[in-house]
Design an enzyme around this catalytic site. Structure first.
Site, PDB file in Angstrom:
ATOM      1  N   THR A  20       0.708  -1.064  -0.012  1.00  0.00           N
ATOM      2  CA  THR A  20      -0.085   0.042  -0.020  1.00  0.00           C
ATOM      3  C   THR A  20       0.680   1.193  -0.063  1.00  0.00           C
ATOM      4  O   THR A  20       0.285   2.565   0.471  1.00  0.00           O
ATOM      5  CB  THR A  20      -1.048   0.050   1.176  1.00  0.00           C
ATOM      6  OG1 THR A  20      -0.083  -0.027   2.337  1.00  0.00           O
ATOM      7  CG2 THR A  20      -1.781  -1.392   1.081  1.00  0.00           C
ATOM      8  N   GLN A  28       9.151  10.958  -3.769  1.00  0.00           N
ATOM      9  CA  GLN A  28      10.389  10.284  -3.495  1.00  0.00           C
ATOM     10  C   GLN A  28      10.334   8.945  -3.460  1.00  0.00           C
ATOM     11  O   GLN A  28      10.368   8.088  -2.458  1.00  0.00           O
ATOM     12  CB  GLN A  28      10.968  10.683  -2.078  1.00  0.00           C
ATOM     13  CG  GLN A  28      11.521  12.127  -2.042  1.00  0.00           C
ATOM     14  CD  GLN A  28      12.067  12.649  -0.874  1.00  0.00           C
ATOM     15  OE1 GLN A  28      12.616  11.892  -0.244  1.00  0.00           O
ATOM     16  NE2 GLN A  28      11.618  13.793  -0.286  1.00  0.00           N
ATOM     17  N   ASP A  59       0.017  -5.060   3.658  1.00  0.00           N
ATOM     18  CA  ASP A  59       1.141  -4.254   4.108  1.00  0.00           C
ATOM     19  C   ASP A  59       1.426  -2.954   4.005  1.00  0.00           C
ATOM     20  O   ASP A  59       0.905  -2.183   2.675  1.00  0.00           O
ATOM     21  CB  ASP A  59       2.300  -4.957   3.058  1.00  0.00           C
ATOM     22  CG  ASP A  59       3.749  -4.260   3.637  1.00  0.00           C
ATOM     23  OD1 ASP A  59       4.142  -4.790   4.657  1.00  0.00           O
ATOM     24  OD2 ASP A  59       4.480  -3.690   2.860  1.00  0.00           O
ATOM     25  N   TYR A  64       4.833   5.090   4.585  1.00  0.00           N
ATOM     26  CA  TYR A  64       4.004   5.178   3.175  1.00  0.00           C
ATOM     27  C   TYR A  64       2.911   6.309   3.502  1.00  0.00           C
ATOM     28  O   TYR A  64       1.637   6.164   3.092  1.00  0.00           O
ATOM     29  CB  TYR A  64       3.233   3.687   3.020  1.00  0.00           C
ATOM     30  CG  TYR A  64       4.051   2.631   2.961  1.00  0.00           C
ATOM     31  CD1 TYR A  64       5.867   2.864   2.843  1.00  0.00           C
ATOM     32  CD2 TYR A  64       3.655   1.472   2.930  1.00  0.00           C
ATOM     33  CE1 TYR A  64       6.477   1.668   2.434  1.00  0.00           C
ATOM     34  CE2 TYR A  64       4.464   0.296   2.851  1.00  0.00           C
ATOM     35  CZ  TYR A  64       5.635   0.458   2.769  1.00  0.00           C
ATOM     36  OH  TYR A  64       6.751  -0.572   2.701  1.00  0.00           O
TER      37      TYR A  64
END
Ligand SMILES: NC(=O)c1ccc[n+]([C@@H]2O[C@H](COP(=O)([O-])OP(=O)(O)OC[C@H]3O[C@@H](n4cnc5c(N)ncnc54)[C@H](OP(=O)(O)O)[C@@H]3O)[C@@H](O)[C@H]2O)c1
Length: 265
Positions: A20, A28, A59, A64
């Protein structure tokens, strides 16, 4: 989709999991093309397709971007129908990534992830390596902190998303789960997968499709066949925000994981 044991954790996972990164971060990152973050309705659709296909493994990580926050809001219940993998050690904000593998940071990151994801336990928490695997494992507080969190029942298993073969080998000797790289162009972690199979440790594969940089002449099917032919693989985490890709990957994972498991037995 037939579930597989995640090593000796007692957790059972689908042979493919949903990565995810692209749910929450588009800066980046090293994907081949720029992309917009999906809207809430698109994420809801992806999660419901995943559920319908029998994918139970998600995950995520604090690094993130808004991935955890969005999963906390949009992941359909019940909680125990999902295996949630998260990470510690890396944070990402507008200034970029920062790393802290101290005992204190690991405890507070897991507590924060539990709040953000709206749950009282995480199935697996991995140390999000910055590349210095052995230094982190042997000289920082992260490993002890994860053992403590496991004893407190806040996490069911621990491990590392490793970046070196030596680090991966340390992980399979002392921890429950390793997240290692395996794809058509990268074989450095194969000794880690072999050791994990011998020691009955969980193996999650990352970057199985080379983060979207598959060569024109290598097929998706070859990638899945290659990964499931390795010893010890519990599941491959594939990142996608495209529902057609998700369906196609799940179909390939189902066919190749079953065929190759039957051949191995
Ligand atoms: N801990 C770590 O250091 C680390 C590092 C990397 C990854 N991870 C975890 O592992 C997951 C997977 O890694 P990853 O995202 O780097 O790489 P990946 O799964 O190898 O590749 C993802 C890329 O492949 C594309 N893709 C997926 N299915 C496709 C298909 N059927 N046809 C064509 N393109 C396809 C996706 O684009 P579309 O969105 O267009 O499908 C995305 O750009 C991540 O999401 C994350 O959860 C962890």
């Amino acid at each position: 989709m037939e579930l597989r044991e995640l090593g000796s954790t007692g957790i059972r996972v689908s042979p493919i999991g949903l990565g995810t990164v692209k749910f929450g971060r588009n800066r980046q990152v090293k994907y081949p093309s720029p992309f917009e973050l999906p809207g809430d309705d698109e994420i809801e659709q992806l999660l419901s397709i995943a559920q319908e296909l029998g994918i139970n493994l998600i995950d995520t990580a604090p690094a993130y971007g808004s991935s955890q926050e969005r999963l906390g809001k949009l992941l359909p219940g019940p909680r125990d129908s999902w295996v949630i993998v998260s990470k510690v050690g890396e944070q990402f904000d507008e200034r970029g990534s920062t790393f802290d593998f101290s005992h204190r940071a690991v405890i507070s990151t897991v507590e924060e992830s539990l709040r953000t994801l709206g749950t009282d336990y995480l199935d697996t928490v991995l140390i999000h390596s910055d590349g210095n695997d052995l230094r982190i494992l042997e000289h920082e507080g992260a490993f002890d902190a994860l053992c403590e969190l496991k004893e407190r029942g806040l996490i069911r298993s621990h491990g590392m998303s490793s970046k070196s073969c030596e680090g991966g080998l340390w992980v399979v000797q002392h921890m429950d789960v390793v997240m290692a790289t395996c794809n058509l162009q990268y074989s450095d972690d194969l000794p880690v997968l072999e050791a994990a199979a011998r020691l009955n440790k969980g193996v999650l594969i990352k970057k199985g499709l080379l983060s979207g940089h598959l060569a024109e002449n290598s097929s998706l099917a070859d990638s899945f066949t290659h990964i499931y032919s390795q010893p010890g693989v519990s599941s491959v985490i594939i990142g996608t925000i495209n529902p057609d890709h998700l369906r196609r990957n799940a179909a390939l994972a189902e066919i190749h994981s079953q065929t190759l498991s039957q051949e191995k037995t």
